[in-house]
Design a protein around this motif. Structure first.
Motif, mmCIF file in Angstrom:
data_model
loop_
_atom_site.group_PDB
_atom_site.id
_atom_site.type_symbol
_atom_site.label_atom_id
_atom_site.label_comp_id
_atom_site.label_asym_id
_atom_site.label_seq_id
_atom_site.Cartn_x
_atom_site.Cartn_y
_atom_site.Cartn_z
ATOM 1 N N ASN A 165 -8.853 8.470 2.205
ATOM 2 C CA ASN A 165 -8.893 7.334 1.104
ATOM 3 C C ASN A 165 -7.512 7.079 0.433
ATOM 4 N N ASP A 166 -6.972 8.279 0.359
ATOM 5 C CA ASP A 166 -5.532 8.183 -0.371
ATOM 6 C C ASP A 166 -4.495 8.372 0.658
ATOM 7 N N ASN A 167 -3.755 7.299 1.361
ATOM 8 C CA ASN A 167 -4.210 6.105 1.341
ATOM 9 C C ASN A 167 -4.316 5.496 2.781
ATOM 10 N N CYS A 188 0.891 -1.196 0.235
ATOM 11 C CA CYS A 188 -0.009 -0.179 -0.074
ATOM 12 C C CYS A 188 1.089 1.132 -0.118
ATOM 13 N N HIS A 189 0.444 2.165 0.434
ATOM 14 C CA HIS A 189 1.510 3.491 0.751
ATOM 15 C C HIS A 189 0.922 4.338 1.957
ATOM 16 N N LEU A 190 1.885 4.332 2.926
ATOM 17 C CA LEU A 190 1.558 4.916 4.227
ATOM 18 C C LEU A 190 1.668 6.576 4.045
ATOM 19 N N ASP A 210 -4.407 0.795 -3.168
ATOM 20 C CA ASP A 210 -4.247 2.589 -3.046
ATOM 21 C C ASP A 210 -5.743 3.004 -3.312
ATOM 22 N N MET A 211 -6.185 3.514 -2.236
ATOM 23 C CA MET A 211 -7.607 4.035 -2.307
ATOM 24 C C MET A 211 -8.459 2.794 -2.315
ATOM 25 N N VAL A 212 -9.106 2.363 -1.258
ATOM 26 C CA VAL A 212 -9.911 1.150 -1.460
ATOM 27 C C VAL A 212 -11.206 1.334 -0.470
HETATM 28 ZN ZN LIG Z 1 -2.346 6.813 -3.370
#
Ligand SMILES: [Zn+2]
Length: 674
Positions: free
Chosen positions: A289-291, A279-281, A353-355
């Motif tokens: 949402n992001d992220n 993912c990205h923190l 990424d954005m789920v």
């Molecule tokens: Zn993102």
């Protein structure tokens, strides 16, 4: 009347469980919690998660602490230099950036006395107001409106020296003129949201701003809403003077990327191989949402799998399952290059990424996205099979017609998921995994569009726990399947792949019908080769039974005949089209990474390759360029590379492809084979 007729039979409606044994699906559906994921999201979304900063580390340490509490194995926060110098393949490490405080006030000077009039922006209130990579400052100066601020014309007849430039562009784009050339002391930007149908519509939004991480200049920028900018502009247009007092305490400095990671150790002979959750923190607060959504969902999967294994409801998977929470792209590049022994164990990634965007709030459509055509793999059919399953079950449930596994959170929505099972798109860490240097298959779960992305309104209130729960299910089910895949599973996998191939063949035929004959034949060839490649990719995970192999051969031959038979190329490529390139050892990764572009930094040619600004029917220059480099393997001729990218994004000329390959050669990334 209709309802009474329809309901008795419809109440039974349920989709067959794909690929996994039903008890496994039931165990996942019974444990995964979208509400738990959103609670963790709320904590992460409180932090202003700038790369290698103190608040990023707070988020990273929180994740590590939760992982230990959940009983994960090998929990640590990997520390990798973020020093502004280290090259991680094609990514130059950016220095850490730590913001501490920032305020922007309108003031009135009367003689020696300075009176504050109104607070314009406060980091304490909303940290997004300070553009990333701003430097410390204490400036009182007049505001000058220069429009976009990216063209010399914007500055004609205006004096910004020592003043603050009000700009519509991102600060990084305007700084070379506003600051370097015309001497502005700093910038106030009302750069608008990423372009979607809702662009510029909500004038309250404050966008995350960026300056150049590597620039030697010292400057700063505040980000304001369109509403604030318009108020300033109206007053300035009337000839009013606006004086602002800006105070910034922030610094770029050598630091460390902290990347939380953990493992569920495999129990089989293949335990040295790892299925990865990524993912990205990083990103601005709240960045829900992001992220924070992908991070919290990954954390929930880790909790669920560890608990189900501990409780004996799931067997330990054969392969190991790895979890990582990097900063976007740059930390993945750092991880791959600083820990090559870890990367060598990665067999597939599920990247989120954005789920979690609630559709009513964010307008988001959820996607289960495939990898690029340069990396054909069965892994994409696995992810999309579970996506289709959740679509069917959640639709049956929402329609009042059954659905055994609706995956609904008590705090969330009940709508059908309606996930789009999509073709490859770029834009996050999955493009590092699938890059030609690494070739790790990726399932990418992502929302698009999201009208609040990269703004102060990307808040936890817009997150739907049901959606988090469903994303978690698709990810967890895919990972368990890939971690346990063995020879006896291949017949059922092959059945899933056949139907998926036939669905895709319909799309291919529609595209071919719109093309001239030779281009259409090239499309069919590249497409069929990719379908065969996806089947061949199973062998890296499990031995393929001989009878399935025979069935597949016969299937692809019949399919090829149905599509009009094999149409070979008109002749062997000649001249430049026959050139074969190979990668230069050690230059690993995509050209465009994060906050840095290897090609731009190393290409000295007078003209920019035309491919980079080409627009095809299904892809832009950057996408063609990514795939052209991915297809460089020391065997394919330039003409074959052209055929594959043309099949993927729409026709492009071989001249443009060769020109880009030559430019990559000049940049030292590839070399022509003699
Ligand atoms: Zn993102």
């Amino acid at each position: 009347m209709l309802a009474s007729v329809a309901s008795p039979a419809a109440a039974q409606r349920a989709a067959p469980v794909p690929l996994l044994p039903e008890p496994t699906v039931a165990a996942l559906a019974g444990e995964l919690s979208g509400s738990a994921a959103r609670r963790n999201l709320e904590f992460i979304a409180r932090q202003h998660r700038m790369r290698a900063s103190a608040q990023f580390r707070v988020g990273a340490d929180f994740i590590a602490a939760e992982l230990r509490r959940y009983g994960l194995e090998e929990v640590s926060v990997l520390e990798l230099p973020a020093d502004g110098r280290t090259m991680y393949g094609t990514q130059k490490a950016r220095p850490a950036w730590d913001p501490e405080a920032a305020e922007l006030w309108e003031v009135r000077d009367e003689g020696d006395a300075r009176t504050p009039v109104a607070r314009v922006a406060s980091f304490e209130d909303e940290p997004v107001v300070l553009a990333q990579d701003s430097d410390s400052a204490d400036v009182t100066a007049e505001l000058v409106d220069v429009g976009a601020g990216t063209s010399e014309r914007d500055y004609a007849g205006k004096d910004v020296r020592g003043k603050l430039a009000l700009i519509a562009a991102q600060p990084g784009a305007a700084a070379p003129l506003a600051v370097d050339r015309f001497g502005a002391a700093g910038m106030v930007s009302y750069a608008q949201n990423q372009v979607t149908a809702w662009w510029k519509e909500d004038e309250r939004l404050v966008r995350w701003g960026h300056l150049d991480s590597f620039a030697g200049r010292r400057t700063f920028a505040f980000m304001v809403s369109l509403q604030q900018a318009r108020r300033f502009q109206e007053r300035l247009a009337k000839g009013e003077r606006i004086t602002l007092h800006a105070v910034v305490r922030a610094a770029r400095h050598p630091g460390v990327y902290g990347v939380p990671t953990a493992l569920i150790r495999g129990g089989g002979a293949a335990r040295g191989e790892e299925i990865v959750f990524s993912c990205h923190l990083d990103h601005q607060r709240p960045g829900a949402n992001d992220n924070a959504s992908g991070c919290a969902t990954t954390l929930e999967i880790a909790r669920t799998l560890a608990k189900l294994i501990r409780d004996g409801k799931l067997a330990r998977p054969a392969r190991s399952i790895r979890f990582v929470w990097p900063c976007e792209v740059e930390c993945t590049m750092a991880l791959f290059h600083a820990r090559p022994e870890m990367r060598a164990r990665f067999r597939a990634v599920i990247h989120m990424d954005m789920v979690g965007g609630a559709p009513a709030a964010t307008k988001a459509i959820f996607h289960v996205t495939r990898g690029p055509l340069s990396l054909p793999t069965f892994v994409n059919d696995v992810g999309q099979a579970f996506g289709a399953f959740v679509n069917a079950e959640s639709d049956a449930y929402a329609s009042g017609e059954g659905g055994r596994y609706p995956l609904v959170s008590p705090e969330g929505g009940k709508e059908p998921l309606l996930a789009d099972l999509a073709e490859f798109s770029m834009g996050s860490d999955h493009e590092v995994y699938t890059e030609g240097s690494f070739r790790i298959p990726a399932i990418y779960l992502n929302d698009w569009p999201d009208r609040y992305i990269h703004t102060n309104f990307d808040t936890p209130a817009n997150i739907d726990p049901t959606k988090l729960q469903r994303a978690a299910f698709i990810g967890a089910a895919s990972a368990l399947y890939l971690a346990n895949l063995q020879s006896s599973d291949v017949p059922a996998l092959w059945a899933v792949m056949q139907s998926a191939t036939l669905r895709r063949s319909a799309t291919m035929l529609e595209r071919r019908a719109a093309l001239p004959a030779a281009e259409g034949a090239a499309l069919a060839r590249a497409w069929l080769a990719a379908e065969r490649g996806a089947f061949a990719s199973i062998a890296a995970f499990a031995p393929v039974p001989a009878d399935v192999r025979r069935q597949a051969d016969a299937f692809y031959q019949r399919l090829e005949a149905t599509l009009g038979g094999p149409v070979p190329p008109a002749g062997a490529p000649s001249g430049d089209a026959a050139l074969v390139f190979e990668r230069v050892a050690g230059i690993t990764g995509p050209m465009s990474v994060f906050g840095y572009d290897y090609f731009d930094d190393h290409y000295r040619g007078a003209t920019r390759p035309r491919l980079l600004s080409f627009q095809g029917p299904r892809g832009a220059g950057g996408e063609y360029a990514y795939e052209v480099l991915n297809l460089v393997d020391g065997r394919r001729a330039a003409a074959e590379i052209r055929d594959v990218v043309s099949a993927e994004y729409g026709p492009v000329t071989v001249e443009m492809v060769v020109e880009y390959l030559r430019a990559l050669e000049a940049a030292g990334v590839v070399r022509a084979r003699r």
